[in-house]
Scaffold this motif. Structure first.
Motif, mmCIF file in Angstrom:
data_model
loop_
_atom_site.group_PDB
_atom_site.id
_atom_site.type_symbol
_atom_site.label_atom_id
_atom_site.label_comp_id
_atom_site.label_asym_id
_atom_site.label_seq_id
_atom_site.Cartn_x
_atom_site.Cartn_y
_atom_site.Cartn_z
ATOM 1 N N ASN A 152 0.822 -1.210 0.000
ATOM 2 C CA ASN A 152 0.000 0.000 0.000
ATOM 3 C C ASN A 152 0.859 1.264 0.000
ATOM 4 O O ASN A 152 0.568 2.233 -0.712
ATOM 5 N N THR A 153 1.922 1.246 0.801
ATOM 6 C CA THR A 153 2.840 2.388 0.799
ATOM 7 C C THR A 153 3.548 2.506 -0.547
ATOM 8 O O THR A 153 3.739 3.602 -1.071
ATOM 9 N N ARG A 171 2.660 6.334 -7.306
ATOM 10 C CA ARG A 171 1.776 7.368 -7.838
ATOM 11 C C ARG A 171 2.461 8.729 -7.862
ATOM 12 O O ARG A 171 2.171 9.559 -8.722
ATOM 13 N N GLU A 172 3.372 8.953 -6.922
ATOM 14 C CA GLU A 172 4.086 10.226 -6.898
ATOM 15 C C GLU A 172 5.059 10.358 -8.063
ATOM 16 O O GLU A 172 5.406 11.477 -8.460
ATOM 17 N N GLY A 173 5.504 9.234 -8.622
ATOM 18 C CA GLY A 173 6.363 9.257 -9.796
ATOM 19 C C GLY A 173 7.744 9.825 -9.565
ATOM 20 O O GLY A 173 8.362 10.375 -10.480
ATOM 21 N N SER A 174 8.268 9.686 -8.350
ATOM 22 C CA SER A 174 9.559 10.299 -8.025
ATOM 23 C C SER A 174 10.730 9.337 -8.159
ATOM 24 O O SER A 174 11.867 9.695 -7.832
ATOM 25 N N ASN A 175 10.489 8.109 -8.641
ATOM 26 C CA ASN A 175 11.548 7.113 -8.760
ATOM 27 C C ASN A 175 11.770 6.718 -10.217
ATOM 28 O O ASN A 175 10.839 6.745 -11.030
ATOM 29 N N LEU A 211 -0.697 -5.073 0.061
ATOM 30 C CA LEU A 211 -1.048 -5.316 -1.339
ATOM 31 C C LEU A 211 0.111 -6.093 -1.929
ATOM 32 O O LEU A 211 1.216 -5.568 -2.027
ATOM 33 N N ASP A 212 -0.114 -7.369 -2.300
ATOM 34 C CA ASP A 212 1.033 -8.161 -2.738
ATOM 35 C C ASP A 212 1.572 -7.657 -4.078
ATOM 36 O O ASP A 212 0.963 -6.832 -4.750
ATOM 37 N N GLY A 213 2.745 -8.164 -4.443
ATOM 38 C CA GLY A 213 3.453 -7.627 -5.594
ATOM 39 C C GLY A 213 2.682 -7.679 -6.899
ATOM 40 O O GLY A 213 2.661 -6.708 -7.661
ATOM 41 N N LEU A 214 2.035 -8.808 -7.193
ATOM 42 C CA LEU A 214 1.294 -8.924 -8.452
ATOM 43 C C LEU A 214 0.112 -7.968 -8.489
ATOM 44 O O LEU A 214 -0.143 -7.313 -9.513
ATOM 45 N N HIS A 215 -0.628 -7.867 -7.386
ATOM 46 C CA HIS A 215 -1.759 -6.938 -7.354
ATOM 47 C C HIS A 215 -1.287 -5.487 -7.446
ATOM 48 O O HIS A 215 -1.947 -4.652 -8.060
ATOM 49 N N LEU A 216 -0.138 -5.198 -6.858
ATOM 50 C CA LEU A 216 0.431 -3.856 -6.979
ATOM 51 C C LEU A 216 0.742 -3.545 -8.439
ATOM 52 O O LEU A 216 0.439 -2.450 -8.926
ATOM 53 N N LEU A 217 1.320 -4.502 -9.140
ATOM 54 C CA LEU A 217 1.622 -4.299 -10.554
ATOM 55 C C LEU A 217 0.357 -4.078 -11.367
ATOM 56 O O LEU A 217 0.279 -3.156 -12.194
ATOM 57 N N SER A 232 -2.748 -0.518 -14.636
ATOM 58 C CA SER A 232 -4.092 -0.131 -15.062
ATOM 59 C C SER A 232 -4.334 1.356 -14.870
ATOM 60 O O SER A 232 -5.197 1.950 -15.522
ATOM 61 N N GLN A 233 -3.558 1.986 -13.978
ATOM 62 C CA GLN A 233 -3.686 3.425 -13.733
ATOM 63 C C GLN A 233 -2.717 4.242 -14.582
ATOM 64 O O GLN A 233 -2.619 5.456 -14.430
ATOM 65 N N GLY A 234 -2.000 3.579 -15.474
ATOM 66 C CA GLY A 234 -1.089 4.285 -16.358
ATOM 67 C C GLY A 234 0.234 4.670 -15.725
ATOM 68 O O GLY A 234 0.955 5.518 -16.253
ATOM 69 N N ILE A 235 0.593 4.043 -14.600
ATOM 70 C CA ILE A 235 1.885 4.313 -13.958
ATOM 71 C C ILE A 235 2.935 3.446 -14.650
ATOM 72 O O ILE A 235 2.876 2.218 -14.584
#
Length: 223
Positions: free
Chosen positions: A34-35, A41-45, A57-63, A68-71
């Motif tokens: 979650n973090t 989302r901040e796009g600073s990396n 939120l496990d790794g696959l769900h995070l991906l 899906s959000q365009g990150i």
């Protein structure tokens, strides 16, 4: 390069952070999914090193969520899961690279720098109607907005968008969307295509069924 390291094993994350810092990377540690989602989302990396077995939120769900959000931040999965099925699942979910534990630090550094070079290169894309597939990230957009797709829907649509105007066999689509499904149920693909037809409505494209051949994505006539 600025690296977001997502790893809940504190000993591992601390040691890896120090090692990468000595090699010239700026590392931000993150212990849960979650973090990590908020950080991405901040796009600073410039890139993310992601363990799959993380809390929240496990790794696959995070991906799935980020793509899906365009990150589009490049993601290298670094995990103890080393089967072919695991690698396929990770790459299909939107990862750019996959490295299994135990690993060589020099190889990890080389792969991260390769991701950095790839990110600096021009975006390669395929467009059909109002749909766009970014080839490097695997992200799919409709009229420049990221599409809300389930992971299996995204697999099928990527395959069709990669070859607009050409038939893709139902069997090939099934294997992409269900890499570990047994027994084979190709009728599942029909359900996914039915959903996709609704989601691409208004995008100037159509998905045709070619009996005995598979499915084909093309511009609508007159579109």
């Amino acid at each position: 390069m600025r690296i977001l390291l997502v790893e809940d094993d504190l000993d591992m994350s601390t040691a890896l952070s120090r090692a990468l810092s000595r090699r010239g990377f700026h590392v931000t540690l993150c212990l849960d999914g979650n973090t990590a989602l908020r950080q991405m989302r901040e796009g600073s990396n410039d890139a993310v090193v992601l363990d799959l077995a993380i809390p929240g939120l496990d790794g696959l769900h995070l991906l799935h969520r980020t793509r899906s959000q365009g990150i589009l931040t490049p993601v290298l999965i670094l995990t103890g899961r080393n089967s072919v099925g695991d690698r396929i699942a990770g790459l299909n979910a939107g990862a750019d690279d996959y490295l299994s534990k135990p690993f060589d630090l020099g190889e990890l550094e080389a792969r991260l720098r390769a991701l950095g070079r790839r990110q600096a290169a021009p975006v390669r894309r395929i467009e059909c109607g109002a749909l766009r597939l970014d080839l490097d990230s695997g992200a799919i957009f409709a009229a420049d907005m990221p599409m809300a797709l389930g992971p299996r829907e995204a697999c099928v649509l990527r395959a069709l968008l990669a070859q607009p105007g050409h038939a893709v066999a139902k069997e090939a689509l099934y294997r992409l969307a269900y890499p570990e499904q047994v027994p084979e149920r190709q009728d599942f693909v029909e359900v996914l295509v039915h959903r996709l037809r609704r989601k691409v409505s208004g995008c100037g494209v159509e998905i045709l069924t070619l009996r005995g051949l598979g499915y084909l994505l093309r511009r609508e006539r007159g579109g």
